[in-house]
Write a protein that holds these residues in place. Structure first.
Motif, PDB file in Angstrom:
ATOM      1  N   MET A   1       0.908  -1.016   0.031  1.00 30.42           N
ATOM      2  CA  MET A   1      -0.177   0.038  -0.011  1.00 30.42           C
ATOM      3  C   MET A   1       0.838   1.174   0.056  1.00 30.42           C
ATOM      4  N   LYS A   2       1.937   1.292   0.735  1.00 34.58           N
ATOM      5  CA  LYS A   2       2.679   2.371   0.815  1.00 34.58           C
ATOM      6  C   LYS A   2       3.627   2.646  -0.672  1.00 34.58           C
ATOM      7  N   ARG A   3       3.749   1.408  -1.187  1.00 41.57           N
ATOM      8  CA  ARG A   3       4.497   1.527  -2.329  1.00 41.57           C
ATOM      9  C   ARG A   3       3.621   2.123  -3.285  1.00 41.57           C
ATOM     10  N   CYS A   4       2.330   1.702  -3.415  1.00 43.13           N
ATOM     11  CA  CYS A   4       1.502   2.324  -4.284  1.00 43.13           C
ATOM     12  C   CYS A   4       1.094   3.615  -4.120  1.00 43.13           C
ATOM     13  N   ALA A   5       1.131   4.031  -2.828  1.00 38.42           N
ATOM     14  CA  ALA A   5       0.926   5.598  -2.400  1.00 38.42           C
ATOM     15  C   ALA A   5       1.921   6.436  -2.994  1.00 38.42           C
ATOM     16  N   ARG A   6       3.149   5.812  -3.020  1.00 39.34           N
ATOM     17  CA  ARG A   6       4.233   6.664  -3.521  1.00 39.34           C
ATOM     18  C   ARG A   6       4.484   6.711  -5.174  1.00 39.34           C
ATOM     19  N   LEU A   7       4.091   5.767  -5.659  1.00 39.56           N
ATOM     20  CA  LEU A   7       3.842   5.663  -7.135  1.00 39.56           C
ATOM     21  C   LEU A   7       2.759   6.532  -7.615  1.00 39.56           C
ATOM     22  N   ALA A   8       1.573   6.776  -6.785  1.00 44.21           N
ATOM     23  CA  ALA A   8       0.401   7.377  -7.471  1.00 44.21           C
ATOM     24  C   ALA A   8       0.735   8.644  -8.220  1.00 44.21           C
ATOM     25  N   PRO A   9       1.556   9.580  -7.463  1.00 41.04           N
ATOM     26  CA  PRO A   9       1.747  10.916  -8.247  1.00 41.04           C
ATOM     27  C   PRO A   9       2.373  10.802  -9.603  1.00 41.04           C
ATOM     28  N   ILE A  10       3.561   9.867  -9.698  1.00 44.19           N
ATOM     29  CA  ILE A  10       4.135   9.987 -11.045  1.00 44.19           C
ATOM     30  C   ILE A  10       3.315   8.909 -12.102  1.00 44.19           C
ATOM     31  N   LEU A  11       2.594   8.236 -11.604  1.00 46.77           N
ATOM     32  CA  LEU A  11       1.310   7.461 -12.426  1.00 46.77           C
ATOM     33  C   LEU A  11       0.351   8.198 -12.937  1.00 46.77           C
ATOM     34  N   LEU A  12       0.027   9.336 -12.001  1.00 47.33           N
ATOM     35  CA  LEU A  12      -1.036  10.352 -12.434  1.00 47.33           C
ATOM     36  C   LEU A  12      -0.448  11.058 -13.503  1.00 47.33           C
ATOM     37  N   ILE A  13       0.918  11.634 -13.334  1.00 45.45           N
ATOM     38  CA  ILE A  13       1.591  12.475 -14.352  1.00 45.45           C
ATOM     39  C   ILE A  13       1.493  11.634 -15.819  1.00 45.45           C
ATOM     40  N   LEU A  14       2.025  10.438 -15.636  1.00 44.21           N
ATOM     41  CA  LEU A  14       2.004   9.740 -16.868  1.00 44.21           C
ATOM     42  C   LEU A  14       0.722   9.391 -17.414  1.00 44.21           C
ATOM     43  N   CYS A  15      -0.470   9.183 -16.808  1.00 41.85           N
ATOM     44  CA  CYS A  15      -1.745   8.971 -17.372  1.00 41.85           C
ATOM     45  C   CYS A  15      -2.014  10.345 -18.005  1.00 41.85           C
ATOM     46  N   ALA A  16      -1.929  11.557 -17.231  1.00 49.49           N
ATOM     47  CA  ALA A  16      -2.177  12.858 -17.628  1.00 49.49           C
ATOM     48  C   ALA A  16      -1.539  13.607 -19.084  1.00 49.49           C
ATOM     49  N   ALA A  17      -0.336  12.788 -18.841  1.00 44.41           N
ATOM     50  CA  ALA A  17       0.565  13.013 -20.284  1.00 44.41           C
ATOM     51  C   ALA A  17      -0.087  12.381 -21.682  1.00 44.41           C
ATOM     52  N   VAL A  18      -0.359  11.100 -21.205  1.00 41.22           N
ATOM     53  CA  VAL A  18      -0.935  10.341 -22.323  1.00 41.22           C
ATOM     54  C   VAL A  18      -2.165  11.031 -22.808  1.00 41.22           C
ATOM     55  N   ALA A  19      -3.100  11.397 -21.888  1.00 43.68           N
ATOM     56  CA  ALA A  19      -4.596  11.773 -22.174  1.00 43.68           C
ATOM     57  C   ALA A  19      -4.128  13.205 -22.796  1.00 43.68           C
ATOM     58  N   GLY A  20      -3.376  14.096 -22.344  1.00 45.18           N
ATOM     59  CA  GLY A  20      -3.147  15.422 -22.881  1.00 45.18           C
ATOM     60  C   GLY A  20      -2.682  14.972 -24.257  1.00 45.18           C
ATOM     61  N   ALA A  21      -1.937  14.163 -24.725  1.00 46.03           N
ATOM     62  CA  ALA A  21      -1.338  14.030 -26.131  1.00 46.03           C
ATOM     63  C   ALA A  21      -2.407  13.617 -26.960  1.00 46.03           C
ATOM     64  N   VAL A  22      -3.526  13.173 -26.411  1.00 51.38           N
ATOM     65  CA  VAL A  22      -4.537  12.435 -27.242  1.00 51.38           C
ATOM     66  C   VAL A  22      -5.733  13.482 -27.504  1.00 51.38           C
ATOM     67  N   PHE A  23      -6.023  14.213 -26.233  1.00 47.78           N
ATOM     68  CA  PHE A  23      -7.240  14.884 -26.144  1.00 47.78           C
ATOM     69  C   PHE A  23      -6.841  16.429 -26.406  1.00 47.78           C
ATOM     70  N   LEU A  24      -5.943  16.974 -25.951  1.00 42.49           N
ATOM     71  CA  LEU A  24      -5.369  18.331 -25.670  1.00 42.49           C
ATOM     72  C   LEU A  24      -4.599  18.975 -26.504  1.00 42.49           C
ATOM     73  N   ARG A  25      -3.969  18.083 -27.700  1.00 46.85           N
ATOM     74  CA  ARG A  25      -3.019  18.756 -28.525  1.00 46.85           C
ATOM     75  C   ARG A  25      -3.583  19.878 -29.329  1.00 46.85           C
ATOM     76  N   ASP A  26      -4.985  19.911 -29.618  1.00 43.67           N
ATOM     77  CA  ASP A  26      -5.337  20.946 -30.679  1.00 43.67           C
ATOM     78  C   ASP A  26      -5.831  22.112 -29.675  1.00 43.67           C
ATOM     79  N   LYS A  27      -6.211  21.807 -28.540  1.00 45.80           N
ATOM     80  CA  LYS A  27      -6.656  22.822 -27.488  1.00 45.80           C
ATOM     81  C   LYS A  27      -5.621  23.828 -26.887  1.00 45.80           C
ATOM     82  N   LEU A  28      -4.357  23.304 -26.850  1.00 47.45           N
ATOM     83  CA  LEU A  28      -3.113  23.916 -26.366  1.00 47.45           C
ATOM     84  C   LEU A  28      -2.216  24.004 -27.425  1.00 47.45           C
TER      85      LEU A  28
END
Length: 231
Positions: A1-28
């Motif tokens: 659980m502690k390891r998952c909590a530590r990994l959560a921020p960087i995993l969130l960044i990776l997911c957001a980067a992928v989603a942003g590349a797909v959905f936000l490229r034209d808006k930004l």
């Protein structure tokens, strides 16, 4: 659980980067900025403080989540706020966003990876980087060949401390920020001609050579240390 909590921020960044590349490229994009420039200028004139805070907040999110549009955001800073405070806004926002990625990476896997490197065959390289971290970090920021996101992740992986990372990021990105902010200042004329800004100017000799000169100056302490060891 502690390891998952530590990994959560960087995993969130990776997911957001992928989603942003797909959905936000034209808006930004530059086209989106050109389309909404009148609205942005009107809001800035009516609510300068809120526009400033909103711009910095959006820029921090773009950098912290590795979303597309960091270059457009820098141009927008110059377009809306001029060389000053536009450059200051750009540098502060980019630094805060970079620190967020650094802390997320260090919390997620950076500390464990640094410990493994220290115990493994790469310990000598890690020690060399730590001994010359100020020079190495400055070089990473000044030379435009290294992607900004990698320059945020690599120091966390080798155990660089937060203060040198934040200080070298803030100071090291100032030259590039000055160049791109100045391009943003002239966007009004570019929009009037229906053209795109020439971002390749940073690789032109008048801009690139001074940056390489600063990088060489940053490398001088490393060379002096090696020369003393050789003697």
């Amino acid at each position: 659980m502690k390891r998952c909590a530590r990994l959560a921020p960087i995993l969130l960044i990776l997911c957001a980067a992928v989603a942003g590349a797909v959905f936000l490229r034209d808006k930004l994009s530059f086209e989106a900025l050109a389309e909404h420039r009148a609205v942005l200028l009107a809001y800035r004139d009516a609510h300068f403080l809120l526009a400033s805070l909103g711009f910095v907040a959006v820029y921090v999110v773009i950098v912290a989540l590795s979303l597309p549009g960091a270059t457009v955001a820098t141009l927008t800073g110059g377009f809306l706020f001029g060389m000053f405070p536009g450059t200051l806004y750009n540098v502060c926002a980019a630094t805060i966003g970079a620190v967020c990625i650094f802390l997320a990476a260090r919390a997620g896997f950076g500390a464990a990876l640094a410990a493994r490197l220290q115990a493994g065959s790469a310990s000598r390289l890690q020690t060399a980087l730590r001994e010359n971290q100020w020079s190495a970090l400055f070089i990473m920021r000044l030379v435009p060949a290294l992607p900004f996101v990698l320059a945020n992740l690599l120091p966390a992986m080798v155990g660089v401390r937060l203060w040198p990372f934040a200080a070298t990021t803030f100071l090291g990105i100032i030259p590039g920020a000055l160049v791109f902010t100045s391009i943003g200042v002239g966007l009004g004329e570019v929009f009037a001609r229906g053209e795109r800004p020439d971002l390749g100017v940073i690789f032109s000799a008048p801009v690139l050579l001074p940056l390489l000169g600063l990088a060489a100056l940053s490398a001088l302490p490393i060379l002096l240390k090696q020369w003393k060891k050789g003697r």
